[in-house]
Design a protein around this motif. Structure first.
Motif, PDB file in Angstrom:
ATOM      1  N   LEU A  17      42.756  37.445  32.964  1.00 14.48           N
ATOM      2  CA  LEU A  17      41.474  36.896  33.187  1.00 14.48           C
ATOM      3  C   LEU A  17      40.207  37.902  32.594  1.00 14.48           C
ATOM      4  CD1 LEU A  17      42.154  35.268  36.639  1.00 14.48           C
ATOM      5  CD2 LEU A  17      41.327  33.783  34.608  1.00 14.48           C
ATOM      6  N   SER A  18      40.889  38.842  32.136  1.00 18.96           N
ATOM      7  CA  SER A  18      39.714  40.097  31.755  1.00 18.96           C
ATOM      8  C   SER A  18      38.812  40.260  32.886  1.00 18.96           C
ATOM      9  CB  SER A  18      39.091  39.614  30.428  1.00 18.96           C
ATOM     10  OG  SER A  18      39.839  39.114  29.349  1.00 18.96           O
ATOM     11  N   PRO A  19      38.910  40.782  33.795  1.00 17.33           N
ATOM     12  CA  PRO A  19      38.113  40.988  34.943  1.00 17.33           C
ATOM     13  C   PRO A  19      37.142  42.190  34.615  1.00 17.33           C
ATOM     14  CG  PRO A  19      40.303  41.534  35.822  1.00 17.33           C
ATOM     15  CD  PRO A  19      40.530  41.219  34.285  1.00 17.33           C
ATOM     16  N   LYS A  20      36.326  42.212  35.637  1.00 21.87           N
ATOM     17  CA  LYS A  20      35.618  43.449  35.378  1.00 21.87           C
ATOM     18  C   LYS A  20      35.897  44.485  36.607  1.00 21.87           C
ATOM     19  CE  LYS A  20      31.247  41.776  33.544  1.00 21.87           C
ATOM     20  NZ  LYS A  20      30.343  40.900  33.740  1.00 21.87           N
ATOM     21  N   LEU A  21      36.455  43.759  37.756  1.00 16.91           N
ATOM     22  CA  LEU A  21      36.717  44.912  38.895  1.00 16.91           C
ATOM     23  C   LEU A  21      38.067  44.193  39.180  1.00 16.91           C
ATOM     24  CD1 LEU A  21      35.873  46.360  41.454  1.00 16.91           C
ATOM     25  CD2 LEU A  21      35.408  44.321  42.363  1.00 16.91           C
ATOM     26  N   ILE A  22      38.849  45.291  39.682  1.00 17.84           N
ATOM     27  CA  ILE A  22      40.182  44.974  40.078  1.00 17.84           C
ATOM     28  C   ILE A  22      40.288  45.991  41.424  1.00 17.84           C
ATOM     29  CG2 ILE A  22      42.935  45.208  39.876  1.00 17.84           C
ATOM     30  CD1 ILE A  22      42.618  44.778  36.758  1.00 17.84           C
ATOM     31  N   ILE A  23      40.486  45.054  42.513  1.00 18.45           N
ATOM     32  CA  ILE A  23      40.661  45.680  43.667  1.00 18.45           C
ATOM     33  C   ILE A  23      42.378  45.993  43.932  1.00 18.45           C
ATOM     34  CG2 ILE A  23      40.632  45.665  46.143  1.00 18.45           C
ATOM     35  CD1 ILE A  23      37.883  44.201  45.784  1.00 18.45           C
ATOM     36  N   CYS A  24      42.841  47.007  44.019  1.00 13.42           N
ATOM     37  CA  CYS A  24      44.314  47.358  44.263  1.00 13.42           C
ATOM     38  C   CYS A  24      44.475  47.845  45.725  1.00 13.42           C
ATOM     39  CB  CYS A  24      44.518  48.554  43.417  1.00 13.42           C
ATOM     40  SG  CYS A  24      43.996  48.549  41.591  1.00 13.42           S
TER      41      CYS A  24
END
Ligand SMILES: Nc1ncnc2c1ncn2[C@@H]1O[C@H](COP(=O)(O)OP(=O)(O)OP(=O)(O)O)[C@@H](O)[C@H]1O
Ligand SMILES: [Mg+2]
Length: 357
Positions: A186-193
């Motif tokens: 989704l081409s995110p800005k933020l990824i929370i891992c």
């Protein structure tokens, strides 16, 4: 909310830049209820207490703390999977704290999560192609979707030929790659891992961490990287926030925090990491267990176990009054290095083990 005043120095963390995520005084207390028909609240779990931090575009903020310290709850508050008791979250300039589900919808794709156990978060009845491709499916064109999915599979180190396989046909590390590809789609800005490598063998952990680092540059990603393991967050993080019993007790650059921890809790955690702060330091074993988040200690929540407070008082049975009565504000101890402690460690100061009863 605790008596903590507005954090004084959050903007001093990285002057000049606009944060992608700004968390201010975020608090989550889960009610515990009894009764079947008439539910009454009998207690509250203080999961996240007055937490403030920023995440800047393109950086990785590590969030570390022991089990139950409130890391996942913080992540769920940022993504609004749960509502905060109080406090605010600003994402990409929008105050999302009071957003409804519908208002959140366009933002959902901007913030994605990768979880510890990719298997339980992947639908076992869908092929990898369907899992990764579902965001594209709406846009139509089966062949296009397939091409995009195979490009992504290739980029995350999966064989694009395995498009039609199911999650159970992959190893743990490969499944985490599927989770990464799905988040990227989704081409995110933020990824929370959230503990993305905790379930993997050490050799596989390094591969996934390298993959995440490479993707960050290629796709201009911002990460919130959650782990209970300091040695995992160290290398991937630009800055690190340390949590204890719902509170953020220290924030600083990864290097500063490891070389020059200010909060006694961080220092004791580091002393347990084998390749910690270089030679000469000894392991500090904290007395007792983490107190219950249902009834956290007054004052500084760490005072019941704090070796430094005992060094200050000069007695293993006593701690200074302010530690017992007032939570210290998260303030700048050194430039861009914040700690919530009345008696932060000085450079090179070692914690001494208090002889406990
Ligand atoms: N839905 C809930 N209802 C009640 N208490 C909850 C709920 N979710 C979390 N908690 C409690 O809130 C506290 C923080 O939990 P959280 O899952 O955020 O910790 P964590 O740091 O992610 O821990 P771990 O490393 O084990 O994943 C814990 O005491 C937990 O039991
Ligand atoms: Mg968790």
């Amino acid at each position: 909310m605790s008596q903590l005043a507005e954090p004084r120095t959050m903007t001093a963390e990285r002057p000049g830049g606009d944060a992608l995520v700004s968390v201010r005084n975020l608090t989550k207390r889960f009610p515990i209820t009894r009764g079947i028909i008439f539910q009454r609240e009998i207690a509250r779990v203080h999961a996240v207490e007055d937490v403030s931090f920023d995440i800047f575009p393109g950086e990785t903020l590590g969030l570390v703390g022991e089990s139950g310290s409130g890391k996942s709850t913080t992540a769920r508050l940022i993504t609004k999977l749960i509502d905060a008791t109080s406090g605010s979250v600003v994402f990409d300039g929008q105050e999302i704290t009071g957003y409804s589900r519908r208002q959140m919808r366009p933002l959902r794709r901007e913030m994605q999560m990768i979880f510890q156990d990719p298997y339980s978060s992947l639908n076992p009845r869908q092929t990898v192609g369907q899992i990764i491709g579902s965001p594209y499916a709406i846009q139509g064109g089966e062949r296009n979707v397939r091409r995009r999915v195979q490009e992504l599979m290739n980029r995350v180190g999966l064989n694009p030929e395995h498009f039609n396989r199911y999650p159970h046909e992959f190893s743990g590390g490969q499944r985490q790659r599927i989770g990464v590809a799905r988040a990227l789609a989704l081409s995110p800005k933020l990824i929370i891992c959230d503990e993305p490598v905790s379930a993997l063998d050490v050799s596989i952990q390094a591969q996934i961490l390298n993959l995440l680092e490479g993707l960050q540059q290629d796709f201009n990603l911002t990460y919130l990287f959650i782990s209970h393991d300091l040695s995992v967050v160290r290398h991937i993080s630009d800055r690190i926030a340390v949590m204890y019993l719902g509170h953020v007790v220290e924030v600083g650059s990864a290097e500063e925090l490891y070389e020059n921890p200010k909060h006694p809790y961080t220092a004791s955690l580091l002393s347990a990491v084998p390749q910690g702060t270089g030679g000469g330091h000894h392991r500090v074993v904290l007395a007792g267990d983490v107190p219950s988040p249902i009834d956290p200690p007054p004052g500084c929540v760490f005072h019941t176990r704090c070796p430094k407070a005992r060094m200050v008082s000069g007695s293993p049975d006593e701690v200074p009054e302010n530690c017992r009565t007032e939570f210290p504000p998260l303030g700048e101890v050194e430039p861009r290095h914040l700690a919530a402690c009345w008696y932060p460690l000085k450079a090179g100061e070692e914690l001494r083990q208090a002889a406990h009863r």
